[in-house]
Structures are given as structure tokens and as C-alpha cells.
Design a protein around this motif. Structure first.
Motif, PDB file in Angstrom:
ATOM      1  N   UNK A  11       0.807  -1.215   0.000  1.00 36.40           N
ATOM      2  CA  UNK A  11       0.000   0.000   0.000  1.00 36.40           C
ATOM      3  C   UNK A  11       0.843   1.268   0.000  1.00 36.40           C
ATOM      4  N   UNK A  12       2.152   1.148   0.041  1.00 41.89           N
ATOM      5  CA  UNK A  12       3.029   2.309   0.055  1.00 41.89           C
ATOM      6  C   UNK A  12       3.289   2.744  -1.381  1.00 41.89           C
ATOM      7  N   UNK A  13       3.102   4.018  -1.657  1.00 46.11           N
ATOM      8  CA  UNK A  13       3.332   4.580  -2.984  1.00 46.11           C
ATOM      9  C   UNK A  13       4.833   4.780  -3.165  1.00 46.11           C
ATOM     10  N   UNK A  14       5.435   3.966  -3.990  1.00 42.81           N
ATOM     11  CA  UNK A  14       6.884   4.034  -4.157  1.00 42.81           C
ATOM     12  C   UNK A  14       7.322   5.308  -4.873  1.00 42.81           C
ATOM     13  N   UNK A  15       6.418   6.003  -5.547  1.00 41.99           N
ATOM     14  CA  UNK A  15       6.777   7.242  -6.241  1.00 41.99           C
ATOM     15  C   UNK A  15       6.691   8.464  -5.332  1.00 41.99           C
ATOM     16  N   UNK A  16       6.168   8.307  -4.111  1.00 43.30           N
ATOM     17  CA  UNK A  16       5.953   9.445  -3.233  1.00 43.30           C
ATOM     18  C   UNK A  16       7.225   9.916  -2.544  1.00 43.30           C
ATOM     19  N   UNK A  17       8.238   9.129  -2.545  1.00 44.18           N
ATOM     20  CA  UNK A  17       9.448   9.492  -1.807  1.00 44.18           C
ATOM     21  C   UNK A  17      10.680   9.242  -2.669  1.00 44.18           C
ATOM     22  N   UNK A  18      11.680  10.058  -2.433  1.00 44.73           N
ATOM     23  CA  UNK A  18      12.992   9.861  -3.043  1.00 44.73           C
ATOM     24  C   UNK A  18      13.003  10.008  -4.558  1.00 44.73           C
ATOM     25  N   UNK A  19      12.004  10.670  -5.077  1.00 40.23           N
ATOM     26  CA  UNK A  19      11.999  10.947  -6.505  1.00 40.23           C
ATOM     27  C   UNK A  19      12.662  12.286  -6.742  1.00 40.23           C
ATOM     28  N   UNK A  20      12.244  12.965  -7.776  1.00 32.38           N
ATOM     29  CA  UNK A  20      12.772  14.290  -8.074  1.00 32.38           C
ATOM     30  C   UNK A  20      12.261  15.255  -7.010  1.00 32.38           C
ATOM     31  N   UNK A  21      13.155  16.009  -6.384  1.00 34.50           N
ATOM     32  CA  UNK A  21      12.690  16.948  -5.357  1.00 34.50           C
ATOM     33  C   UNK A  21      11.835  18.045  -5.983  1.00 34.50           C
ATOM     34  N   UNK A  22      10.864  18.563  -5.215  1.00 34.01           N
ATOM     35  CA  UNK A  22      10.020  19.632  -5.758  1.00 34.01           C
ATOM     36  C   UNK A  22      10.842  20.904  -5.974  1.00 34.01           C
ATOM     37  N   UNK A  23      10.359  21.741  -6.857  1.00 34.65           N
ATOM     38  CA  UNK A  23      11.030  23.023  -7.098  1.00 34.65           C
ATOM     39  C   UNK A  23      11.022  23.825  -5.803  1.00 34.65           C
ATOM     40  N   UNK A  24      12.083  24.518  -5.556  1.00 35.93           N
ATOM     41  CA  UNK A  24      12.168  25.310  -4.332  1.00 35.93           C
ATOM     42  C   UNK A  24      12.591  26.732  -4.652  1.00 35.93           C
ATOM     43  N   UNK A  25      12.386  27.580  -3.706  1.00 29.77           N
ATOM     44  CA  UNK A  25      12.754  28.981  -3.820  1.00 29.77           C
ATOM     45  C   UNK A  25      14.266  29.105  -3.685  1.00 29.77           C
ATOM     46  N   UNK A  30      14.683  33.533  -0.798  1.00 28.27           N
ATOM     47  CA  UNK A  30      14.085  33.184   0.493  1.00 28.27           C
ATOM     48  C   UNK A  30      14.597  34.107   1.598  1.00 28.27           C
ATOM     49  N   UNK A  31      15.873  34.432   1.572  1.00 29.67           N
ATOM     50  CA  UNK A  31      16.432  35.343   2.573  1.00 29.67           C
ATOM     51  C   UNK A  31      15.834  36.744   2.436  1.00 29.67           C
ATOM     52  N   UNK A  32      15.674  37.215   1.212  1.00 29.68           N
ATOM     53  CA  UNK A  32      15.088  38.539   0.986  1.00 29.68           C
ATOM     54  C   UNK A  32      13.639  38.584   1.472  1.00 29.68           C
TER      55      UNK A  32
END
Length: 115
Positions: A11-25, A30-32
Motif C-alpha cells: 500500500x506504500x506509494x513508491x513514487x511518493x518518496x525519493x523521486x525528483x525533489x520539488x522546485x524550491x525557492x 528566500x532570505x530577501x
């Protein structure tokens, strides 16, 4: 005593973890943004901004703000300095008094953080 059991592997979604990281700032952005948010994250500073924002020309003299927010003049000056350094206000000396004017574009920058 309560024990927790792990979900069956099927029942664990193997695509939910350790894939391509989401886009980030980017860190610099982020500091500004954090600096800008810290500048307004104070009740007195929010009161000062509202006094200036609601004035007819979006400006106010430090002498008119001290009593309105109920803190000492040096404390008001400190908060106005923080807001000025964050680019939310400009400061102009008129005689013996300092006048502060709102920079509307910077308020827009705060709004854009949450868009």
C-alpha cells in the motif's frame, strides 16, 4: 500500551518518496523574503505602517506616531528604522522632524509572497 504497525508494503506509494525533489525557492530569494516578513512581523510596526498607509499622502511625521502606538519615541524610531531598512518606508528630514513615506511597491512584494 498502544503499538503502531507499519502499512503493508503493497500500500506504500513508491513514487511518493525519493523521486525528483520539488522546485524550491532560491536561497537568496528566500532570505530577501524572510527579511521583509520579519520587518512587518511586529505589532507596533504594523500599526506604524497602517498610520502611514491611511494618511492622505501616505506619509507621517514621527512626532504624530509616538502617542498613537503607545510606546516611547526611541522605540518608534527603532521600528521606523527597521521598516526603512527593509525598503517599506523612505525617510525625509523636514526641519527637526523625520517624515516617513510608504513605498507601495514593497507592500506589493509582501503580497506576491503569498500569490
Amino acid at each position: 500500551m498502544t503499538t503502531t504497525t507499519a502499512a503493508p508494503a503493497s500500500t506504500i506509494d513508491s513514487d511518493a518518496c525519493c523521486g525528483t525533489p520539488p522546485a524550491t525557492l532560491p536561497r537568496e530569494d528566500a532570505l530577501a523574503m524572510a527579511t521583509l516578513l520579519k520587518a512587518v512581523a511586529d505589532p507596533v510596526r504594523l500599526q506604524l505602517l497602517e498610520i502611514i498607509r491611511s494618511s492622505p499622502r501616505h506619509e507621517a511625521c514621527v512626532c504624530d506616531m509616538t502617542e498613537a502606538v503607545g510606546v516611547s519615541q526611541p522605540t518608534v524610531s527603532h521600528h521606523l528604522k527597521v521598516l526603512t531598512e527593509a525598503g517599506l518606508l523612505t525617510r525625509e528630514r523636514r526641519g527637526t522632524w523625520a517624515w516617513f513615506t510608504l513605498v507601495p511597491e514593497r507592500l506589493g512584494d509582501i503580497r506576491s509572497i503569498f500569490d
